[in-house]
Write a protein that holds these residues in place. Sequence first.
Motif, PDB file in Angstrom:
ATOM      1  N   SER A   1       0.857  -1.179   0.000  1.00 52.87           N
ATOM      2  CA  SER A   1       0.000   0.000   0.000  1.00 52.87           C
ATOM      3  C   SER A   1       0.895   1.231   0.000  1.00 52.87           C
ATOM      4  N   GLU A   2       0.340   2.353  -0.442  1.00 51.46           N
ATOM      5  CA  GLU A   2       1.114   3.590  -0.410  1.00 51.46           C
ATOM      6  C   GLU A   2       1.217   4.115   1.016  1.00 51.46           C
ATOM      7  N   LEU A   3       2.333   4.723   1.337  1.00 51.73           N
ATOM      8  CA  LEU A   3       2.560   5.334   2.636  1.00 51.73           C
ATOM      9  C   LEU A   3       2.069   6.782   2.556  1.00 51.73           C
ATOM     10  N   GLY A   4       0.846   7.024   3.011  1.00 51.71           N
ATOM     11  CA  GLY A   4       0.190   8.324   2.857  1.00 51.71           C
ATOM     12  C   GLY A   4       0.954   9.487   3.450  1.00 51.71           C
ATOM     13  N   GLU A   5       1.629   9.265   4.588  1.00 53.89           N
ATOM     14  CA  GLU A   5       2.349  10.351   5.253  1.00 53.89           C
ATOM     15  C   GLU A   5       3.514  10.886   4.418  1.00 53.89           C
ATOM     16  N   LEU A   6       3.971  10.091   3.454  1.00 56.08           N
ATOM     17  CA  LEU A   6       5.088  10.525   2.606  1.00 56.08           C
ATOM     18  C   LEU A   6       4.682  10.524   1.138  1.00 56.08           C
ATOM     19  N   ALA A   7       3.416  10.833   0.872  1.00 53.65           N
ATOM     20  CA  ALA A   7       2.913  10.812  -0.505  1.00 53.65           C
ATOM     21  C   ALA A   7       3.698  11.786  -1.368  1.00 53.65           C
ATOM     22  N   VAL A   8       4.008  11.329  -2.559  1.00 48.12           N
ATOM     23  CA  VAL A   8       4.710  12.140  -3.531  1.00 48.12           C
ATOM     24  C   VAL A   8       3.684  12.641  -4.557  1.00 48.12           C
TER      25      VAL A   8
END
Length: 108
Positions: free
Chosen positions: A99-106
């Motif tokens: 899953s994507e790591l939302g806190e470090l979204a690019v």
Amino acid sequence: MIFITAKFRIRPEDADRWPDISRDFTQATRGEPGCLWFDWSRSLDDPNEYVLVEAFRDDEAGAPTSSPRISRRPSKNLPPHLAETPRIVNAKIDQDDWSELGELAVHR
């Protein structure tokens, strides 16, 4: 998905060579049907510690009794290079990929 993380403490004299020592085991496991990933990382704090992150599609794919890696006899080949018995976390989770790591979204 079966998600497994294991910490391996390697004997200091073998730590730099661990990628080569574990290569056959790694390649055999990556080649198994249902293996999603099987990746090693070396600790930034302890050069003698490696962390293995692996995932299998389901219980059947992750079952060691039918696994080609058993025929490679890692239980005999790897322990002479270990400083202690590896520690493991093994869990079944309801997803089939990272899953994507939302806190470090690019955002581009």
